[in-house]
Design a protein around this motif. Structure first.
Motif, PDB file in Angstrom:
ATOM      1  N   ILE A   8      10.121  34.551 -71.444  1.00 23.35           N
ATOM      2  CA  ILE A   8      10.581  33.457 -72.296  1.00 23.35           C
ATOM      3  C   ILE A   8      11.299  32.447 -71.409  1.00 23.35           C
ATOM      4  O   ILE A   8      12.196  32.817 -70.644  1.00 23.35           O
ATOM      5  CB  ILE A   8      11.524  33.989 -73.400  1.00 23.35           C
ATOM      6  CG1 ILE A   8      10.758  34.968 -74.305  1.00 23.35           C
ATOM      7  CG2 ILE A   8      12.112  32.835 -74.218  1.00 23.35           C
ATOM      8  CD1 ILE A   8      11.630  35.774 -75.240  1.00 23.35           C
ATOM      9  N   ILE A   9      10.901  31.195 -71.504  1.00 27.38           N
ATOM     10  CA  ILE A   9      11.514  30.171 -70.658  1.00 27.38           C
ATOM     11  C   ILE A   9      12.505  29.372 -71.479  1.00 27.38           C
ATOM     12  O   ILE A   9      12.135  28.625 -72.379  1.00 27.38           O
ATOM     13  CB  ILE A   9      10.443  29.286 -70.015  1.00 27.38           C
ATOM     14  CG1 ILE A   9       9.491  30.195 -69.214  1.00 27.38           C
ATOM     15  CG2 ILE A   9      11.085  28.226 -69.127  1.00 27.38           C
ATOM     16  CD1 ILE A   9       8.281  29.507 -68.698  1.00 27.38           C
ATOM     17  N   PRO A  13      18.594  28.325 -78.594  1.00 26.67           N
ATOM     18  CA  PRO A  13      18.315  28.970 -79.878  1.00 26.67           C
ATOM     19  C   PRO A  13      16.877  29.485 -80.001  1.00 26.67           C
ATOM     20  O   PRO A  13      16.654  30.584 -80.535  1.00 26.67           O
ATOM     21  CB  PRO A  13      18.596  27.872 -80.907  1.00 26.67           C
ATOM     22  CG  PRO A  13      18.836  26.622 -80.139  1.00 26.67           C
ATOM     23  CD  PRO A  13      19.202  27.003 -78.753  1.00 26.67           C
ATOM     24  N   ALA A  14      15.908  28.741 -79.489  1.00 23.08           N
ATOM     25  CA  ALA A  14      14.513  29.190 -79.604  1.00 23.08           C
ATOM     26  C   ALA A  14      14.274  30.417 -78.742  1.00 23.08           C
ATOM     27  O   ALA A  14      13.740  31.430 -79.216  1.00 23.08           O
ATOM     28  CB  ALA A  14      13.559  28.060 -79.209  1.00 23.08           C
ATOM     29  N   ALA A  18      13.362  34.155 -80.125  1.00 19.99           N
ATOM     30  CA  ALA A  18      12.060  34.702 -79.748  1.00 19.99           C
ATOM     31  C   ALA A  18      12.238  36.079 -79.119  1.00 19.99           C
ATOM     32  O   ALA A  18      11.524  37.030 -79.449  1.00 19.99           O
ATOM     33  CB  ALA A  18      11.348  33.752 -78.784  1.00 19.99           C
ATOM     34  N   ALA A  19      13.223  36.198 -78.227  1.00 16.21           N
ATOM     35  CA  ALA A  19      13.465  37.469 -77.550  1.00 16.21           C
ATOM     36  C   ALA A  19      13.824  38.563 -78.554  1.00 16.21           C
ATOM     37  O   ALA A  19      13.296  39.677 -78.510  1.00 16.21           O
ATOM     38  CB  ALA A  19      14.587  37.306 -76.533  1.00 16.21           C
ATOM     39  N   LEU A  20      14.707  38.211 -79.466  1.00 16.37           N
ATOM     40  CA  LEU A  20      15.158  39.175 -80.461  1.00 16.37           C
ATOM     41  C   LEU A  20      14.011  39.618 -81.362  1.00 16.37           C
ATOM     42  O   LEU A  20      13.841  40.807 -81.648  1.00 16.37           O
ATOM     43  CB  LEU A  20      16.254  38.516 -81.298  1.00 16.37           C
ATOM     44  CG  LEU A  20      17.309  39.417 -81.850  1.00 16.37           C
ATOM     45  CD1 LEU A  20      17.964  40.210 -80.734  1.00 16.37           C
ATOM     46  CD2 LEU A  20      18.359  38.578 -82.562  1.00 16.37           C
ATOM     47  N   SER A  21      13.206  38.664 -81.786  1.00 11.29           N
ATOM     48  CA  SER A  21      12.070  38.965 -82.654  1.00 11.29           C
ATOM     49  C   SER A  21      11.056  39.848 -81.924  1.00 11.29           C
ATOM     50  O   SER A  21      10.519  40.804 -82.488  1.00 11.29           O
ATOM     51  CB  SER A  21      11.428  37.664 -83.128  1.00 11.29           C
ATOM     52  OG  SER A  21      10.145  37.880 -83.641  1.00 11.29           O
ATOM     53  N   ALA A  22      10.799  39.546 -80.646  1.00  3.89           N
ATOM     54  CA  ALA A  22       9.854  40.354 -79.865  1.00  3.89           C
ATOM     55  C   ALA A  22      10.356  41.795 -79.796  1.00  3.89           C
ATOM     56  O   ALA A  22       9.607  42.750 -80.043  1.00  3.89           O
ATOM     57  CB  ALA A  22       9.699  39.773 -78.464  1.00  3.89           C
ATOM     58  N   LEU A 312       8.495  33.652 -85.183  1.00  5.47           N
ATOM     59  CA  LEU A 312       7.050  33.693 -85.441  1.00  5.47           C
ATOM     60  C   LEU A 312       6.269  33.652 -84.125  1.00  5.47           C
ATOM     61  O   LEU A 312       5.298  34.396 -83.942  1.00  5.47           O
ATOM     62  CB  LEU A 312       6.653  32.517 -86.347  1.00  5.47           C
ATOM     63  CG  LEU A 312       5.154  32.342 -86.576  1.00  5.47           C
ATOM     64  CD1 LEU A 312       4.581  33.533 -87.349  1.00  5.47           C
ATOM     65  CD2 LEU A 312       4.861  31.039 -87.328  1.00  5.47           C
ATOM     66  N   ALA A 313       6.703  32.803 -83.191  1.00  6.15           N
ATOM     67  CA  ALA A 313       6.011  32.700 -81.897  1.00  6.15           C
ATOM     68  C   ALA A 313       5.989  34.061 -81.207  1.00  6.15           C
ATOM     69  O   ALA A 313       4.972  34.460 -80.635  1.00  6.15           O
ATOM     70  CB  ALA A 313       6.695  31.659 -81.009  1.00  6.15           C
TER      71      ALA A 313
END
Lengths: 419, 124
Positions: A8-9, A13-14, A18-22, A312-313
């Motif tokens: 993740i780059i 917030p994004a 994203a990290a948490l969702s993954a 979602l990503a």
């Protein structure tokens, strides 16, 4: 070479969401790369409140919103590297980054999530005549000086542009004792949120001059004043309306630009309207396995929506890693009359779960007009909107059933209609 | 006493910024229309009777890993107390470590609201 499932780059917030969702969806081999020496990105300097009403059902400040994610990242031991600058991404998902302790590192990712955010439009993009004195700041830079470093950029302030950061800074500097003289906006409407006009300008009697711009910057060493002029319908200054306003500081809040230098290097195709990547409803760019979310994709009004998009990503990136993306067909999403852009710009109906969200912005102010959605030539959605403005992101939700009903649809188009 | 009649206010609770119509009647009853959630209705009533705001600012930190800590009023305070509240914070310096929610000033300007930290600051 380091191997990672998801790289993740950006740890704003994004990136954090994203990290948490993954992680929560089963992929734990994650690496977040962040160029600053802290997590949370721009939220750290957004000390005002109003964040998190959608995500946490309570009103938080930027640092509080970030801390909710940072604590979880630390708790779950999700790997991140700070002070680390990504310098290259390849279309084979190789990431090259540098930092002081590791030197140059190369990471082969199975999926990459772009979460680099955006930057502010600088003075150079505006062509205002005058010297280059000190005292001219982008609103976000001034915000960093005040809220992070504890410096006051000036006493007598003029703000050009009515973007949200400019409005927030008008209030912030007023509270710190500065005199914010005027906010000039070249458009006949504000580009910021209504609530910020009310609570940042109206509350402190700061005048907002719509259809006004700055035609000259005065001062050689330090800015001494600006010439403000009214503009006509084609945004050209009207001669005779010029007025000199003395100031020692000028803040620019004239728009945000997604930061896609790295995406371009990888060969990701960029939408010239949003300056963010073209993405499908999986938030996948034109390069398979490279996903985008948050302000690097399109500039959001609300951090809550950034977090939601990032989550979602990450889910879609996991599908890519497991090879369970279907990619059967793609329906184009087209922005027609009155619609500036849509995200996503294409939809794979097989990837639509219960419903499909389309976010968009309109290109002008519209009152009492309709948002319509067409599946090819059939109008499936027609909703009256009391007011539509380019400053506020809109959305429509398409139920899964519509995709079943129109199995051969090629184009979905959005339009602003009179009736 | 608030003036009888109609007023328009913009809700500031969330970025939707709903435009609310407020009707104030002779019998002091207030009717709000145009809200999309209950927060809007409450806001409009408050806005015509006793407008309040949450204030956020920063305070310098000693021996911290950052120079400034962000703070806020623990709930909204009357608009007329904003200036006094900022003045009360003038000259205040805090010492690291600081946790989110730590009270910086208790009962600021007799508003029965505290100034609390909104950022964690570690000791340098």
């Amino acid at each position: 070479m380091i191997y990672k499932d998801i790289v993740i780059i950006g740890a704003g917030p994004a990136g954090l969401a994203a990290a948490l969702s993954a992680y929560e969806n089963g992929v734990t081999d994650i690496l977040i790369l962040e160029r600053e020496n802290f997590l949370g990105g721009i939220l750290n300097q957004c000390i005002h409140n109003g964040f998190g009403l959608h995500t946490f059902k309570e009103e938080l400040t930027g640092p509080e919103y970030a801390s909710r994610y940072i604590h979880k990242i630390e708790e779950l031991n999700i790997e991140y590297r700070l002070n680390t600058m990504v310098i290259d991404i390849s279309n084979t998902k190789q990431v090259i980054a540098i930092n002081e302790t590791d030197g140059v590192i190369t990471i082969q990712a199975k999926a990459i999530i772009l979460a680099m955010g955006c930057r502010e439009r600088p003075r150079g993009a505006l062509n205002i005549p005058g010297f280059r004195p000190s005292g001219i700041f982008s609103a976000g830079t001034a915000q960093k000086y005040v809220n992070i470093n504890g410096y006051l950029p000036g006493r007598n302030i003029v703000i050009l542009g009515s973007g949200d950061i400019g409005l927030i800074m008008a209030r912030r500097l007023t509270l710190e004792g500065s005199n914010v003289k005027i906010v000039c906006e070249i458009m006949p409407y504000s580009s910021g949120l209504k609530r910020n006009i009310v609570q940042c300008l109206d509350d402190y009697q700061i005048p907002l001059r719509l259809s006004h711009t700055i035609t000259r910057i005065h001062g050689k060493e330090r800015i001494e004043g600006v010439t403000v002029a009214k503009v006509d319908a084609s945004m050209q200054p009207i001669s005779g309306t010029e007025e000199y306003v003395s100031c020692d500081t000028l803040l620019l809040s004239v728009g945000l630009i997604p930061e896609n230098e790295l995406s371009r290097k990888a060969g990701v195709v960029i939408n010239p309207t949003t300056q963010g990547p073209f993405v499908s409803n999986s938030l996948e760019t034109t390069i398979p396995g490279i996903f985008a979310c948050g302000n690097v994709l399109h500039v959001h009004d609300l951090v809550d929506f950034v977090s939601e998009e990032a989550a979602l990503a990450a889910k879609c990136a996991i599908k890519h890693i497991h090879g369970i993306q279907k990619h059967e067909k793609l329906i184009s999403v087209i922005a027609r009359a009155g619609i500036r852009y849509t995200v996503p710009s294409s939809i794979d109906p097989c990837e639509v779960d219960k419903m499909q969200l389309i976010r968009f912005r309109v290109s002008d102010v519209y009152e009492n007009q309709y948002i319509s959605v067409y599946f090819d030539f059939e109008r499936v959605y027609h909703k009256l909107k009391r007011i539509l403005t380019p400053g506020e992101m809109e959305q429509v939700i398409l139920p899964k059933g519509w995709f079943d009903k129109f199995p051969t649809v090629k184009n979905i188009s959005l339009e602003v209609e009179r009736k | 006493m608030t003036e009888v009649g109609k007023r328009q206010v913009t809700c500031i609770n969330c970025p939707l910024g709903c435009t609310l119509e407020v009707e104030i009647h002779n019998d002091e009853s207030i009717i709000v229309t145009g809200f999309q959630c209950s927060r809007g209705e409450d806001y409009a009533k408050k806005e015509v009777l006793n407008p309040t705001r949450t204030i956020t600012t920063t305070v310098p930190v000693l021996n911290g890993d950052v120079q400034m800590v962000s703070v806020k009023t623990s709930s909204d305070i009357p608009k007329k107390s904003i200036k006094a509240c900022m003045l009360a914070l003038k000259g205040i310096v805090v010492e690291a470590p600081i946790n989110i929610g730590d009270i910086i000033i208790k009962n600021v300007c007799n508003t029965e609201v505290d100034i609390v930290a909104t950022k964690e600051v570690k000791k340098k």
